[in-house]
Design a protein around this motif. Sequence first.
Motif, PDB file in Angstrom:
ATOM      1  N   ARG A   1     -20.797  32.963 -24.752  1.00  0.00           N
ATOM      2  CA  ARG A   1     -21.230  33.167 -26.134  1.00  0.00           C
ATOM      3  C   ARG A   1     -20.026  33.283 -27.069  1.00  0.00           C
ATOM      4  NH1 ARG A   1     -22.859  37.948 -29.338  1.00  0.00           N
ATOM      5  NH2 ARG A   1     -24.470  37.296 -30.848  1.00  0.00           N
ATOM      6  N   VAL A   2     -20.122  32.609 -28.215  1.00  0.00           N
ATOM      7  CA  VAL A   2     -19.052  32.626 -29.211  1.00  0.00           C
ATOM      8  C   VAL A   2     -19.646  32.992 -30.564  1.00  0.00           C
ATOM      9  CG1 VAL A   2     -17.250  31.297 -30.375  1.00  0.00           C
ATOM     10  CG2 VAL A   2     -17.779  30.835 -27.982  1.00  0.00           C
ATOM     11  N   THR A   3     -18.985  33.911 -31.276  1.00  0.00           N
ATOM     12  CA  THR A   3     -19.359  34.247 -32.647  1.00  0.00           C
ATOM     13  C   THR A   3     -18.113  34.205 -33.504  1.00  0.00           C
ATOM     14  OG1 THR A   3     -19.087  36.625 -32.237  1.00  0.00           O
ATOM     15  CG2 THR A   3     -21.301  35.701 -31.937  1.00  0.00           C
ATOM     16  N   GLY A   4     -18.306  34.161 -34.814  1.00  0.00           N
ATOM     17  CA  GLY A   4     -17.159  34.159 -35.712  1.00  0.00           C
ATOM     18  C   GLY A   4     -17.464  33.423 -36.997  1.00  0.00           C
ATOM     19  N   SER A   5     -16.406  32.969 -37.669  1.00  0.00           N
ATOM     20  CA  SER A   5     -16.580  32.271 -38.937  1.00  0.00           C
ATOM     21  C   SER A   5     -15.314  31.494 -39.256  1.00  0.00           C
ATOM     22  CB  SER A   5     -16.881  33.270 -40.062  1.00  0.00           C
ATOM     23  OG  SER A   5     -17.265  32.601 -41.244  1.00  0.00           O
ATOM     24  N   PHE A   6     -15.419  30.658 -40.280  1.00  0.00           N
ATOM     25  CA  PHE A   6     -14.249  29.986 -40.846  1.00  0.00           C
ATOM     26  C   PHE A   6     -13.992  30.584 -42.218  1.00  0.00           C
ATOM     27  CE2 PHE A   6     -15.854  26.776 -37.886  1.00  0.00           C
ATOM     28  CZ  PHE A   6     -14.684  26.371 -37.255  1.00  0.00           C
ATOM     29  N   LEU A   7     -12.756  30.995 -42.465  1.00  0.00           N
ATOM     30  CA  LEU A   7     -12.355  31.508 -43.766  1.00  0.00           C
ATOM     31  C   LEU A   7     -11.654  30.392 -44.534  1.00  0.00           C
ATOM     32  CD1 LEU A   7     -11.904  33.898 -41.482  1.00  0.00           C
ATOM     33  CD2 LEU A   7     -11.033  35.154 -43.452  1.00  0.00           C
ATOM     34  N   THR A   8     -11.939  30.297 -45.831  1.00  0.00           N
ATOM     35  CA  THR A   8     -11.221  29.374 -46.701  1.00  0.00           C
ATOM     36  C   THR A   8     -10.703  30.165 -47.899  1.00  0.00           C
ATOM     37  OG1 THR A   8     -13.019  28.730 -48.196  1.00  0.00           O
ATOM     38  CG2 THR A   8     -12.914  27.609 -46.044  1.00  0.00           C
ATOM     39  N   SER A   9      -9.940  29.515 -48.746  1.00  0.00           N
ATOM     40  CA  SER A   9      -9.382  30.209 -49.905  1.00  0.00           C
ATOM     41  C   SER A   9     -10.447  30.551 -50.939  1.00  0.00           C
ATOM     42  CB  SER A   9      -8.291  29.355 -50.554  1.00  0.00           C
ATOM     43  OG  SER A   9      -8.810  28.094 -50.938  1.00  0.00           O
ATOM     44  N   THR A  10     -11.662  29.999 -50.812  1.00  0.00           N
ATOM     45  CA  THR A  10     -12.721  30.279 -51.779  1.00  0.00           C
ATOM     46  C   THR A  10     -13.938  30.965 -51.163  1.00  0.00           C
ATOM     47  OG1 THR A  10     -13.637  28.053 -51.448  1.00  0.00           O
ATOM     48  CG2 THR A  10     -12.067  28.336 -53.241  1.00  0.00           C
TER      49      THR A  10
ATOM     50  N   ILE B   1      -2.508  31.537 -42.027  1.00  0.00           N
ATOM     51  CA  ILE B   1      -2.840  32.273 -43.248  1.00  0.00           C
ATOM     52  C   ILE B   1      -3.376  31.308 -44.303  1.00  0.00           C
ATOM     53  CG2 ILE B   1      -1.168  34.114 -42.862  1.00  0.00           C
ATOM     54  CD1 ILE B   1       0.659  32.749 -44.891  1.00  0.00           C
ATOM     55  N   LEU B   2      -4.039  31.872 -45.296  1.00  0.00           N
ATOM     56  CA  LEU B   2      -4.550  31.116 -46.431  1.00  0.00           C
ATOM     57  C   LEU B   2      -3.812  31.529 -47.694  1.00  0.00           C
ATOM     58  CD1 LEU B   2      -8.363  31.519 -45.653  1.00  0.00           C
ATOM     59  CD2 LEU B   2      -7.041  29.401 -45.458  1.00  0.00           C
ATOM     60  N   PRO B   3      -3.895  30.730 -48.754  1.00  0.00           N
ATOM     61  CA  PRO B   3      -3.266  31.131 -50.022  1.00  0.00           C
ATOM     62  C   PRO B   3      -3.817  32.468 -50.506  1.00  0.00           C
ATOM     63  CG  PRO B   3      -3.946  28.828 -50.096  1.00  0.00           C
ATOM     64  CD  PRO B   3      -4.533  29.403 -48.833  1.00  0.00           C
ATOM     65  N   ASP B   4      -3.004  33.211 -51.226  1.00  0.00           N
ATOM     66  CA  ASP B   4      -3.406  34.502 -51.766  1.00  0.00           C
ATOM     67  C   ASP B   4      -4.566  34.306 -52.739  1.00  0.00           C
ATOM     68  OD1 ASP B   4      -3.679  36.993 -52.901  1.00  0.00           O
ATOM     69  OD2 ASP B   4      -1.578  37.216 -53.470  1.00  0.00           O
ATOM     70  N   ALA B   5      -5.702  34.938 -52.446  1.00  0.00           N
ATOM     71  CA  ALA B   5      -6.904  34.758 -53.267  1.00  0.00           C
ATOM     72  C   ALA B   5      -6.743  35.315 -54.676  1.00  0.00           C
ATOM     73  CB  ALA B   5      -8.100  35.424 -52.589  1.00  0.00           C
ATOM     74  N   TYR B   6      -5.682  36.114 -54.907  1.00  0.00           N
ATOM     75  CA  TYR B   6      -5.426  36.657 -56.241  1.00  0.00           C
ATOM     76  C   TYR B   6      -4.585  35.715 -57.101  1.00  0.00           C
ATOM     77  CZ  TYR B   6      -7.332  41.226 -54.911  1.00  0.00           C
ATOM     78  OH  TYR B   6      -8.169  42.253 -54.523  1.00  0.00           O
ATOM     79  N   THR B   7      -4.193  34.574 -56.574  1.00  0.00           N
ATOM     80  CA  THR B   7      -3.326  33.650 -57.327  1.00  0.00           C
ATOM     81  C   THR B   7      -4.043  32.364 -57.735  1.00  0.00           C
ATOM     82  OG1 THR B   7      -2.510  32.516 -55.327  1.00  0.00           O
ATOM     83  CG2 THR B   7      -1.346  34.504 -56.013  1.00  0.00           C
ATOM     84  N   LEU B   8      -5.308  32.203 -57.357  1.00  0.00           N
ATOM     85  CA  LEU B   8      -5.983  30.912 -57.541  1.00  0.00           C
ATOM     86  C   LEU B   8      -6.637  30.754 -58.907  1.00  0.00           C
ATOM     87  CD1 LEU B   8      -7.666  30.610 -54.014  1.00  0.00           C
ATOM     88  CD2 LEU B   8      -5.505  29.622 -54.787  1.00  0.00           C
TER      89      LEU B   8
END
Length: 414
Positions: A170-179, A240-247
Amino acid sequence: MLPKNFYKLALLLSFLMVTMLSCRNKNNEFSAGTWRATIKNESGTEVPFNFEVTDSSGVKKLYILNADDRLLVDDIQVSNDSVTIRLPLFDSEIKAALTSDGFTGKWIRHLVDNDISMEINAQKNTDYRFFKDDPDAPNQLSGRWSTTIVSQDNQDTTIAVGEFRQEKSRVTGSFLTSTGDYRFLEGAVSSGRLFLSAFDGSNCMLFTGTINGNTITEGKFYSGLATVRNWSARKDEQAILPDAYTLTNLKPGYSSLEFRFPDLDGNQTSLKDPRYKGKVVIVSFLGSWCPNCMDETAYLTNFYKEYKDKGVEVIGLAYERTNDTERSKKSLEQLRKRFHVSYPILLTGYTNKEVLKSMPELSEFKAFPTTIIIDKQGKVNKIHTGFSGPGTGKHYTEYINEFENHINKLLTAK
């Protein structure tokens, strides 16, 4: 005169017909227990998910199951051999005919200009998602994966970070993006292949891929009726993803926001109202059509209960997919009721494509939700693009801790 045996025969036939109808209805009932459903997209690919039906004194409820998430659905109508399941928030429903082992029908999404329907089938008393067996499998998926998702024409590329947890197969999780993130995904590993799916009433998603040690190749991502994308990933704990505070930023020369829109009760609301003077204000850009917005709304509702007496206010700015005020208001009323929102949600009158028309102070707008933090002097302090919801595990916890620590600092600032 009819013979006596005729009346006995007629009585017997009537009894048999009633018995048969009773048995048929019982066999075709929308019974309590765990079900497995599949939604078939345009390519013929089936996207599986599970749901649990409960029955308390004849009142049926349903919980859609995705990893650790249990989405309550309580608008269910059963009539004879059919069932209608109205999904919360996203203006979609399931209409199906009950059968002896489940149901068959359509999942229908009501969009602005048209409806989209997809075939759905379900089996009762079935708790597996992809495979009946759950054999031990090498722990090769748990961890962080640098991911690239590309459109079929190679014109659109999304950089993401996959976060997976594997127990047996069994696998759980997610994909994170900058948005934002892909919320709660659940699936399995089998014979070197990865399968992940999700359904939340807004969308149905399926990820498949081939595992080669620390890489995933030949990935396919199916979304909704017809979207198909390619994806690949490599294991990278430092991804890592771009800083969400800079977009998202204000235009040069601007330091604050100005707006006046009606709330759902018709009251005109502005940041200049006395209610917001000298307070830290959180402005959330949202839409009732946006799953990530639902995650943020659920969080902000509880946050507001804790912080409203400390000098914090929250305002939701709603951008729906139509300019139809009554339709937008109905959707947002459902949202407010669903999450018990006690802060104002404003009807901006603009669609989700028109944010910059309504907010000329912004230089760009990347995604919903976007959250703007305003300090006690009425100045924009920070702008955060997207929201990492509870499906992202520790990233959700880290963001909440960072967010609340920052709000506490603003509250104590002179």
